[in-house]
Design an enzyme around this catalytic site. Structure first.
Site, PDB file in Angstrom:
ATOM      1  N   LYS A 183       0.845  -1.209   0.000  1.00 19.79           N
ATOM      2  CA  LYS A 183       0.000   0.000   0.000  1.00 19.79           C
ATOM      3  C   LYS A 183       0.873   1.248   0.000  1.00 19.79           C
ATOM      4  O   LYS A 183       0.653   2.169  -0.786  1.00 19.79           O
ATOM      5  CB  LYS A 183      -0.882   0.001   1.261  1.00 19.79           C
ATOM      6  N   ASN A 184       1.864   1.275   0.892  1.00 19.12           N
ATOM      7  CA  ASN A 184       2.620   2.510   1.064  1.00 19.12           C
ATOM      8  C   ASN A 184       3.645   2.758  -0.041  1.00 19.12           C
ATOM      9  O   ASN A 184       4.218   3.845  -0.126  1.00 19.12           O
ATOM     10  CB  ASN A 184       3.292   2.528   2.442  1.00 19.12           C
ATOM     11  N   ARG A 191      -4.713  10.455   4.399  1.00 21.49           N
ATOM     12  CA  ARG A 191      -3.592  11.383   4.561  1.00 21.49           C
ATOM     13  C   ARG A 191      -2.605  11.300   3.414  1.00 21.49           C
ATOM     14  O   ARG A 191      -1.954  12.287   3.069  1.00 21.49           O
ATOM     15  CB  ARG A 191      -2.859  11.070   5.855  1.00 21.49           C
ATOM     16  N   CYS A 226      -4.482  12.550  13.298  1.00 24.94           N
ATOM     17  CA  CYS A 226      -5.261  11.314  13.181  1.00 24.94           C
ATOM     18  C   CYS A 226      -5.048  10.488  14.431  1.00 24.94           C
ATOM     19  O   CYS A 226      -4.397  10.940  15.377  1.00 24.94           O
ATOM     20  CB  CYS A 226      -4.865  10.545  11.929  1.00 24.94           C
ATOM     21  N   ARG A 258       0.249  14.858  12.828  1.00 21.81           N
ATOM     22  CA  ARG A 258       0.993  14.445  11.624  1.00 21.81           C
ATOM     23  C   ARG A 258       1.327  15.686  10.794  1.00 21.81           C
ATOM     24  O   ARG A 258       0.702  15.953   9.773  1.00 21.81           O
ATOM     25  CB  ARG A 258       0.161  13.461  10.780  1.00 21.81           C
ATOM     26  N   ASP A 288       4.855   0.710  12.117  1.00 25.34           N
ATOM     27  CA  ASP A 288       3.631   0.087  11.607  1.00 25.34           C
ATOM     28  C   ASP A 288       3.453  -1.363  12.067  1.00 25.34           C
ATOM     29  O   ASP A 288       2.444  -2.000  11.750  1.00 25.34           O
ATOM     30  CB  ASP A 288       3.604   0.162  10.064  1.00 25.34           C
ATOM     31  N   ILE A 309       8.592   7.048  16.662  1.00 24.38           N
ATOM     32  CA  ILE A 309       8.180   7.735  15.414  1.00 24.38           C
ATOM     33  C   ILE A 309       6.906   8.533  15.685  1.00 24.38           C
ATOM     34  O   ILE A 309       6.831   9.721  15.360  1.00 24.38           O
ATOM     35  CB  ILE A 309       7.921   6.726  14.270  1.00 24.38           C
ATOM     36  N   ARG A 321      -8.673  -0.351   4.970  1.00 20.80           N
ATOM     37  CA  ARG A 321      -7.842   0.681   4.344  1.00 20.80           C
ATOM     38  C   ARG A 321      -6.476   0.131   3.983  1.00 20.80           C
ATOM     39  O   ARG A 321      -5.814   0.675   3.088  1.00 20.80           O
ATOM     40  CB  ARG A 321      -7.653   1.861   5.303  1.00 20.80           C
TER      41      ARG A 321
HETATM   42  N1  EPU Z   1       7.084  14.594  10.649  1.00 16.74           N
HETATM   43  C1  EPU Z   1       7.318  15.911  10.921  1.00 16.74           C
HETATM   44  N2  EPU Z   1       7.134  16.801   9.910  1.00 16.74           N
HETATM   45  C2  EPU Z   1       6.778  16.431   8.651  1.00 16.74           C
HETATM   46  C3  EPU Z   1       6.546  15.070   8.382  1.00 16.74           C
HETATM   47  C4  EPU Z   1       6.708  14.169   9.411  1.00 16.74           C
HETATM   48  O1  EPU Z   1       7.664  16.283  12.037  1.00 16.74           O
HETATM   49  O2  EPU Z   1       6.655  17.296   7.780  1.00 16.74           O
HETATM   50  C5  EPU Z   1       7.243  13.604  11.724  1.00 16.74           C
HETATM   51  C6  EPU Z   1       5.979  12.808  11.991  1.00 16.74           C
HETATM   52  O3  EPU Z   1       5.095  13.491  12.864  1.00 16.74           O
HETATM   53  C7  EPU Z   1       6.529  11.538  12.571  1.00 16.74           C
HETATM   54  C8  EPU Z   1       7.820  11.348  11.790  1.00 16.74           C
HETATM   55  O4  EPU Z   1       8.166  12.626  11.276  1.00 16.74           O
HETATM   56  O5  EPU Z   1       6.842  11.764  13.924  1.00 16.74           O
HETATM   57  C9  EPU Z   1       7.764  10.355  10.660  1.00 16.74           C
HETATM   58  O6  EPU Z   1       6.619  10.612   9.858  1.00 16.74           O
HETATM   59  P1  EPU Z   1       6.604  10.323   8.296  1.00 16.74           P
HETATM   60  O7  EPU Z   1       6.522  11.611   7.573  1.00 16.74           O
HETATM   61  O8  EPU Z   1       7.740   9.426   7.927  1.00 16.74           O
HETATM   62  O9  EPU Z   1       5.224   9.563   8.115  1.00 16.74           O
HETATM   63  P2  EPU Z   1       4.356   9.559   6.774  1.00 16.74           P
HETATM   64  O10 EPU Z   1       5.286   9.660   5.634  1.00 16.74           O
HETATM   65  O11 EPU Z   1       3.265  10.542   6.893  1.00 16.74           O
HETATM   66  C10 EPU Z   1       4.428   6.997   6.297  1.00 16.74           C
HETATM   67  C11 EPU Z   1       3.433   5.871   6.227  1.00 16.74           C
HETATM   68  C12 EPU Z   1       2.924   5.540   7.620  1.00 16.74           C
HETATM   69  C13 EPU Z   1       4.130   5.158   8.489  1.00 16.74           C
HETATM   70  C14 EPU Z   1       5.151   6.308   8.495  1.00 16.74           C
HETATM   71  C15 EPU Z   1       6.426   5.986   9.253  1.00 16.74           C
HETATM   72  C16 EPU Z   1       2.391   6.062   4.065  1.00 16.74           C
HETATM   73  C17 EPU Z   1       1.171   6.350   3.278  1.00 16.74           C
HETATM   74  N3  EPU Z   1       2.309   6.244   5.377  1.00 16.74           N
HETATM   75  O12 EPU Z   1       3.721   8.117   6.829  1.00 16.74           O
HETATM   76  O13 EPU Z   1       2.089   4.400   7.471  1.00 16.74           O
HETATM   77  O14 EPU Z   1       3.712   4.902   9.806  1.00 16.74           O
HETATM   78  O15 EPU Z   1       5.526   6.622   7.128  1.00 16.74           O
HETATM   79  O16 EPU Z   1       7.042   4.867   8.733  1.00 16.74           O
HETATM   80  O17 EPU Z   1       3.391   5.639   3.521  1.00 16.74           O
HETATM   81  C18 EPU Z   1       0.330   2.955   7.994  1.00 16.74           C
HETATM   82  O18 EPU Z   1       0.526   2.377   6.910  1.00 16.74           O
HETATM   83  O19 EPU Z   1      -0.419   2.483   8.887  1.00 16.74           O
HETATM   84  C19 EPU Z   1       0.987   4.230   8.260  1.00 16.74           C
HETATM   85  C20 EPU Z   1       0.570   5.092   9.183  1.00 16.74           C
END
Ligand code: EPU
Length: 427
Positions: A22-23, A93, A117, A122, A308, A330, A400
């Site tokens: 998915k991701n 998201r 969320c 986030r 995850d 994280i 999802r």
């Molecule tokens: N963060 C910031 N600022 C930003 C972006 C992120 O401070 O601009 C922080 C976040 O709050 C968090 C950390 O950085 O503390 C890491 O967040 P990240 O941006 O890596 O998360 P994401 O890219 O929004 C993806 C996956 C998530 C997974 C995370 C971490 C997708 C669609 N989502 O989210 O997947 O938990 O990386 O590996 O790829 C899931 O599949 O259940 C899921 C939540």
């Protein structure tokens, strides 16, 4: 709202095939907005989030065709619309993934700011910092991120944040940089396999990206990208979830379409607590035959233990022979499952971003509430081994992110039923 009704006690046995990631699939679908001509992505799982992305791309002028065999063909027909509206973004998201591609290709983007969320706040400040460094002008209007850039320019960008790298932030900046003028260097880039899969897709489409999978990604801008065919990688989180399902039920399952290289930290932890994990003839055998040992684990960006799989591992450790400590580094608030597992007899004490899990001899079935995708999967795993019946409400969270979850579990011998409970609420 459907429910799962699980009767605990069956030891899982048999073979399961993991779906595409998915991701990885969602950002690659969004990146198709960068391409001329058709893009065909294969192995995309049939999930609610994939349907949301399909609808969003259609809003943005793409023609999207989903074949029953998991192939998705995407071709942009109309570049005049660049607004990802709140109604779409609040459902998923990962809609933020269109920001970089739209800005690079259409020179402007309007994307509703995602809210928080169930797993905590986030923010997207790092995404915006990266795009601003490349020359985008970005403002917030009526809850929307409005970004404009007549010509993005390559530069060096440090993308690290308080919790380390950002996966979708790296994706957004990498996508934007493919069509920028000159060279972009992303430092502290996310190293997740899903980022590498996106880079591989972009390179096949004509981008010049090197270093994906390391903390330093170098992107030399090109004039245009051409749509291409791309198979997505297997879903490492689904695979890890089934590994834990085998372990928690003291079962023995054979997992197909799995890349163990993407699961090193998970395999290491499972072996440490006493689970057998062996590669054999293109599949991976996972079994456990006794009460498991406790352990300490901290979630980290890849290649560390993935956030995850934190909730699912917690379910497993609830039954270990001693005390475990699970630290979430994280998403420090990603602990909604703790109280629900408590309803099933688990002994978990939360101290800040750490949960101390004292192993109990058994879990007891109860009605529980799914709060987010992975927490819900953890509750199903707990239900598989609990005494009596566990009812997991709000399973649309699971839909999802896990393709045919209950069907795959049923085929492994689990006693699980989906019960129709009416419409899914808007969140
Ligand atoms: N963060 C910031 N600022 C930003 C972006 C992120 O401070 O601009 C922080 C976040 O709050 C968090 C950390 O950085 O503390 C890491 O967040 P990240 O941006 O890596 O998360 P994401 O890219 O929004 C993806 C996956 C998530 C997974 C995370 C971490 C997708 C669609 N989502 O989210 O997947 O938990 O990386 O590996 O790829 C899931 O599949 O259940 C899921 C939540």
């Amino acid at each position: 709202m459907d429910k799962f009704v699980v009767k605990g006690g069956a030891r899982l046995r048999g073979e399961v095939t993991i779906s595409g990631s998915k991701n990885a699939g969602l950002p690659i679908m969004a990146a198709a907005l960068l391409c001329e001509g058709p893009t065909v992505i294969s192995g995309v799982p049939k999930l609610a989030d994939v349907s949301h992305m399909t609808d969003l791309l259609a809003d943005l002028g793409a023609e999207v065709r989903c074949d029953p065999d998991g192939r998705i063909a995407i071709e942009v027909r109309d570049e005049s619309r660049s607004h990802a509206e709140y109604e779409r973004v609040r459902k998923m998201r990962a809609s933020i993934c269109v920001l970089g591609p739209l800005l690079a290709k259409r020179k402007k983007a309007r994307v509703a700011m995602p809210g928080g969320c169930a797993i905590g706040s986030r923010p997207v400040n790092l995404h915006l910092r990266g795009l601003r460094a490349m020359g985008a002008e970005i403002s917030l209007e009526g809850g929307d991120i409005v970004a404009v850039a007549p010509m993005l320019k390559g530069t060096s960008i440090f993308l690290g944040g308080p919790y380390g790298s950002t996966v979708l932030g790296t994706d957004n900046v990498m996508c934007a940089a493919t069509l920028a003028q000159g060279r972009t260097i992303i430092e502290s880039a996310a190293c997740e396999p899903e980022v590498v899969d996106l880079a591989n897709f972009l390179n096949a489409a004509g981008a010049k990206i090197s270093g994906a999978g390391s903390p330093r990604i170098v992107i030399d801008g090109v004039e245009q990208l051409m749509g291409t065919d791309h198979p997505v990688i297997p879903d490492r989180i689904e695979a890890g979830t089934f590994m834990i399902a085998a372990a928690i039920t003291n079962g023995h399952i054979s997992i197909r379409n799995i890349n163990l290289d993407h699961l090193m930290a998970v395999v290491d932890k499972l072996r440490e607590v006493g689970v057998d994990v062996e590669s054999a003839n293109g599949s991976v055998e996972v079994s456990s035959a006794r009460r498991l040992e406790p352990t300490d684990v901290t979630t980290q960006p890849y290649p560390g233990f993935p956030t995850d799989l934190q909730a699912q591992l917690m379910s497993l450790l609830c039954l270990a022979d001693g005390n475990s400590a699970i630290s979430e580094r994280i998403f420090p608030d990603r602990f909604m499952h703790v109280a629900e597992l408590g309803r099933m007899g688990a002994d978990i004490r939360k101290e800040g971003y750490t949960a101390i899990v004292t192993g109990v001899k058994k879990l007891i079935g109860a009605p529980v509430m799914a709060s987010d995708l992975r927490a819900s999967a953890a509750l199903v795993l707990a239900g598989l081994v609990a005494e009596g019946i566990t009812t997991i409400n709000r399973v649309y969270h699971i839909d999802r992110g896990y393709e045919s979850f209950e069907k795959k579990l049923l085929a492994l011998g689990a006693d699980i039923q989906r019960v129709d409970g009416g419409a899914v609420p808007a969140e």
